[in-house]
Scaffold this motif. Structure first.
Motif, PDB file in Angstrom:
ATOM      1  N   THR A  31     -21.163 -32.064 -65.705  1.00  0.00           N
ATOM      2  CA  THR A  31     -19.721 -32.308 -65.722  1.00  0.00           C
ATOM      3  C   THR A  31     -19.019 -31.315 -66.643  1.00  0.00           C
ATOM      4  O   THR A  31     -19.658 -30.648 -67.466  1.00  0.00           O
ATOM      5  N   LYS A  32     -17.696 -31.234 -66.511  1.00  0.00           N
ATOM      6  CA  LYS A  32     -16.927 -30.253 -67.278  1.00  0.00           C
ATOM      7  C   LYS A  32     -16.919 -30.533 -68.778  1.00  0.00           C
ATOM      8  O   LYS A  32     -16.585 -29.659 -69.574  1.00  0.00           O
ATOM      9  N   GLU A  33     -17.252 -31.748 -69.172  1.00  0.00           N
ATOM     10  CA  GLU A  33     -17.303 -32.069 -70.602  1.00  0.00           C
ATOM     11  C   GLU A  33     -18.546 -31.493 -71.266  1.00  0.00           C
ATOM     12  O   GLU A  33     -18.635 -31.447 -72.489  1.00  0.00           O
ATOM     13  N   MET A  34     -19.498 -31.057 -70.478  1.00  0.00           N
ATOM     14  CA  MET A  34     -20.781 -30.588 -71.010  1.00  0.00           C
ATOM     15  C   MET A  34     -20.730 -29.124 -71.430  1.00  0.00           C
ATOM     16  O   MET A  34     -20.004 -28.330 -70.856  1.00  0.00           O
ATOM     17  N   ARG A  35     -21.553 -28.801 -72.418  1.00  0.00           N
ATOM     18  CA  ARG A  35     -21.838 -27.408 -72.753  1.00  0.00           C
ATOM     19  C   ARG A  35     -23.117 -27.028 -72.023  1.00  0.00           C
ATOM     20  O   ARG A  35     -24.129 -27.720 -72.128  1.00  0.00           O
ATOM     21  N   ILE A  36     -23.045 -25.921 -71.271  1.00  0.00           N
ATOM     22  CA  ILE A  36     -24.120 -25.527 -70.360  1.00  0.00           C
ATOM     23  C   ILE A  36     -24.753 -24.225 -70.836  1.00  0.00           C
ATOM     24  O   ILE A  36     -24.049 -23.295 -71.235  1.00  0.00           O
ATOM     25  N   LEU A  37     -26.079 -24.167 -70.769  1.00  0.00           N
ATOM     26  CA  LEU A  37     -26.807 -22.936 -71.079  1.00  0.00           C
ATOM     27  C   LEU A  37     -27.681 -22.556 -69.895  1.00  0.00           C
ATOM     28  O   LEU A  37     -28.444 -23.379 -69.381  1.00  0.00           O
TER      29      LEU A  37
ATOM     30  N   ASP B  44     -25.610 -29.666 -73.590  1.00  0.00           N
ATOM     31  CA  ASP B  44     -25.817 -30.926 -72.881  1.00  0.00           C
ATOM     32  C   ASP B  44     -26.614 -30.735 -71.592  1.00  0.00           C
ATOM     33  O   ASP B  44     -27.230 -31.675 -71.091  1.00  0.00           O
ATOM     34  N   PHE B  45     -26.548 -29.525 -71.044  1.00  0.00           N
ATOM     35  CA  PHE B  45     -27.294 -29.208 -69.825  1.00  0.00           C
ATOM     36  C   PHE B  45     -27.872 -27.810 -69.993  1.00  0.00           C
ATOM     37  O   PHE B  45     -27.131 -26.852 -70.203  1.00  0.00           O
ATOM     38  N   VAL B  46     -29.197 -27.724 -69.925  1.00  0.00           N
ATOM     39  CA  VAL B  46     -29.884 -26.443 -70.056  1.00  0.00           C
ATOM     40  C   VAL B  46     -30.658 -26.193 -68.761  1.00  0.00           C
ATOM     41  O   VAL B  46     -31.380 -27.078 -68.284  1.00  0.00           O
ATOM     42  N   MET B  47     -30.461 -25.019 -68.185  1.00  0.00           N
ATOM     43  CA  MET B  47     -31.207 -24.677 -66.978  1.00  0.00           C
ATOM     44  C   MET B  47     -32.016 -23.409 -67.214  1.00  0.00           C
ATOM     45  O   MET B  47     -31.587 -22.493 -67.922  1.00  0.00           O
ATOM     46  N   SER B  48     -33.206 -23.404 -66.622  1.00  0.00           N
ATOM     47  CA  SER B  48     -34.069 -22.227 -66.684  1.00  0.00           C
ATOM     48  C   SER B  48     -34.694 -22.086 -65.300  1.00  0.00           C
ATOM     49  O   SER B  48     -35.623 -22.814 -64.946  1.00  0.00           O
ATOM     50  N   ASN B  49     -34.155 -21.172 -64.530  1.00  0.00           N
ATOM     51  CA  ASN B  49     -34.490 -21.072 -63.117  1.00  0.00           C
ATOM     52  C   ASN B  49     -35.317 -19.822 -62.830  1.00  0.00           C
ATOM     53  O   ASN B  49     -34.852 -18.710 -63.052  1.00  0.00           O
ATOM     54  N   ALA B  50     -36.555 -20.031 -62.367  1.00  0.00           N
ATOM     55  CA  ALA B  50     -37.456 -18.919 -62.030  1.00  0.00           C
ATOM     56  C   ALA B  50     -37.695 -17.991 -63.223  1.00  0.00           C
ATOM     57  O   ALA B  50     -37.625 -16.766 -63.112  1.00  0.00           O
ATOM     58  N   VAL B  51     -37.951 -18.593 -64.381  1.00  0.00           N
ATOM     59  CA  VAL B  51     -38.161 -17.839 -65.623  1.00  0.00           C
ATOM     60  C   VAL B  51     -39.515 -18.159 -66.256  1.00  0.00           C
ATOM     61  O   VAL B  51     -40.262 -17.256 -66.642  1.00  0.00           O
TER      62      VAL B  51
ATOM     63  N   PHE C  89     -33.130 -28.665 -66.858  1.00  0.00           N
ATOM     64  CA  PHE C  89     -33.448 -28.410 -65.458  1.00  0.00           C
ATOM     65  C   PHE C  89     -34.280 -27.136 -65.365  1.00  0.00           C
ATOM     66  O   PHE C  89     -33.845 -26.076 -65.814  1.00  0.00           O
ATOM     67  N   MET C  90     -35.484 -27.243 -64.780  1.00  0.00           N
ATOM     68  CA  MET C  90     -36.370 -26.088 -64.682  1.00  0.00           C
ATOM     69  C   MET C  90     -36.899 -25.944 -63.260  1.00  0.00           C
ATOM     70  O   MET C  90     -37.270 -26.932 -62.626  1.00  0.00           O
ATOM     71  N   ARG C  91     -36.917 -24.700 -62.789  1.00  0.00           N
ATOM     72  CA  ARG C  91     -37.586 -24.360 -61.527  1.00  0.00           C
ATOM     73  C   ARG C  91     -38.605 -23.283 -61.865  1.00  0.00           C
ATOM     74  O   ARG C  91     -38.275 -22.268 -62.492  1.00  0.00           O
TER      75      ARG C  91
ATOM     76  N   ILE D 102     -40.685 -23.545 -73.717  1.00  0.00           N
ATOM     77  CA  ILE D 102     -40.327 -24.946 -73.473  1.00  0.00           C
ATOM     78  C   ILE D 102     -39.780 -25.592 -74.742  1.00  0.00           C
ATOM     79  O   ILE D 102     -38.748 -26.283 -74.726  1.00  0.00           O
ATOM     80  N   GLN D 103     -40.451 -25.362 -75.863  1.00  0.00           N
ATOM     81  CA  GLN D 103     -40.017 -25.980 -77.118  1.00  0.00           C
ATOM     82  C   GLN D 103     -38.646 -25.463 -77.552  1.00  0.00           C
ATOM     83  O   GLN D 103     -37.842 -26.215 -78.116  1.00  0.00           O
ATOM     84  N   GLU D 104     -38.365 -24.193 -77.276  1.00  0.00           N
ATOM     85  CA  GLU D 104     -37.066 -23.633 -77.637  1.00  0.00           C
ATOM     86  C   GLU D 104     -35.962 -24.191 -76.729  1.00  0.00           C
ATOM     87  O   GLU D 104     -34.858 -24.505 -77.195  1.00  0.00           O
ATOM     88  N   LEU D 105     -36.246 -24.334 -75.444  1.00  0.00           N
ATOM     89  CA  LEU D 105     -35.280 -24.969 -74.538  1.00  0.00           C
ATOM     90  C   LEU D 105     -34.976 -26.394 -75.000  1.00  0.00           C
ATOM     91  O   LEU D 105     -33.823 -26.840 -74.984  1.00  0.00           O
ATOM     92  N   TRP D 106     -36.003 -27.093 -75.428  1.00  0.00           N
ATOM     93  CA  TRP D 106     -35.846 -28.481 -75.887  1.00  0.00           C
ATOM     94  C   TRP D 106     -35.083 -28.530 -77.207  1.00  0.00           C
ATOM     95  O   TRP D 106     -34.276 -29.423 -77.434  1.00  0.00           O
ATOM     96  N   ARG D 107     -35.322 -27.544 -78.068  1.00  0.00           N
ATOM     97  CA  ARG D 107     -34.643 -27.504 -79.374  1.00  0.00           C
ATOM     98  C   ARG D 107     -33.133 -27.412 -79.220  1.00  0.00           C
ATOM     99  O   ARG D 107     -32.385 -28.094 -79.935  1.00  0.00           O
ATOM    100  N   VAL D 108     -32.667 -26.581 -78.288  1.00  0.00           N
ATOM    101  CA  VAL D 108     -31.222 -26.379 -78.166  1.00  0.00           C
ATOM    102  C   VAL D 108     -30.545 -27.451 -77.317  1.00  0.00           C
ATOM    103  O   VAL D 108     -29.318 -27.488 -77.223  1.00  0.00           O
ATOM    104  N   LEU D 109     -31.340 -28.346 -76.725  1.00  0.00           N
ATOM    105  CA  LEU D 109     -30.788 -29.423 -75.901  1.00  0.00           C
ATOM    106  C   LEU D 109     -30.378 -30.596 -76.778  1.00  0.00           C
ATOM    107  O   LEU D 109     -31.140 -31.055 -77.634  1.00  0.00           O
TER     108      LEU D 109
END
Length: 204
Positions: A24-30, A95-102, A130-132, A116-123
């Motif tokens: 949603t628009k209220e979220m900070r997205i990475l 609030d929402f972190v995505m890592s796609n094909a990385v 969200f990971m693909r 993984i731990q760094e993605l979790w740290r900033v969440l």
């Protein structure tokens, strides 16, 4: 404006998260490992608060151009040349972190876990990761082990591959929760891509 202009080349499984109301628009997205920003066009165009990192300077320059074109309040500080395993953002920033094909470009299991731990740290607590990523699920007999959890795939590429046990075990280690069942797509027996969505426990 047609759909391609509105959404760009957004990953269909990320689009699914939008349809489910999880972004949603209220979220900070990475976008961690954003490439040239194919998953950012919709968010930039529609006033979301978006940040991005990638190791490639050329990719980040492309994201700067996208931001300047599509987002009136854009600052180039929002997209940075950084590695996923060592980001400069403060803990619990998004609030929402995505890592796609990385993540399947990990050098070995230690590198994978660092990312993984760094993605979790900033969440942030209550946030969604969200990971693909490439997996061995469904092509176990068709891949050739090269050591360090890296494999030669039938399509000729070399990837770090996860399996269901690794994803479930890592989820438990992080004290995360699966936001939805693990999903894997088998692409003509040449490679398999898994979608892995984790929710971080909230403050309550």
């Amino acid at each position: 404006m047609n759909l391609a202009e509105q959404f760009g080349n957004m990953d269909i499984y990320l689009f699914d998260q939008l349809l489910k109301g999880r972004v949603t628009k209220e979220m900070r997205i990475l976008d961690a490992g954003c490439g040239t920003g194919r998953n950012l066009i919709y968010f930039l165009r529609n006033g979301y608060t978006v940040y991005a990192i990638d190791r490639s300077e050329d990719a980040i320059r492309a994201v700067w151009q996208l931001g300047e074109t599509l987002a009136p309040d854009w600052s180039n500080e929002q997209a940075r040349v950084e590695a996923v395993e060592k980001m400069s953002f403060a803990s619990e920033s998004f609030d929402f972190v995505m890592s796609n094909a990385v993540l399947h470009f990990a050098e070995d299991q230690a590198h994978f876990l660092q990312m993984i731990q760094e993605l979790w740290r900033v969440l942030a607590p209550g946030g969604l990761l969200f990971m693909r990523l490439a997996s061995s699920i469904g092509i176990e007999e068709r891949i050739k082990p090269l050591g360090n959890e890296r494999y030669l795939l039938p399509d000729g590429s070399t990837r770090f591959l996860v399996n269901e046990a690794m994803m479930r075990g890592t989820t438990a280690t992080l004290n995360g929760m699966l936001a939805e069942p693990l999903k894997t797509v088998n692409v003509a027996g040449q490679r398999c891509m898994s979608t892995w969505c984790l929710k971080k426990p909230g403050l309550d």
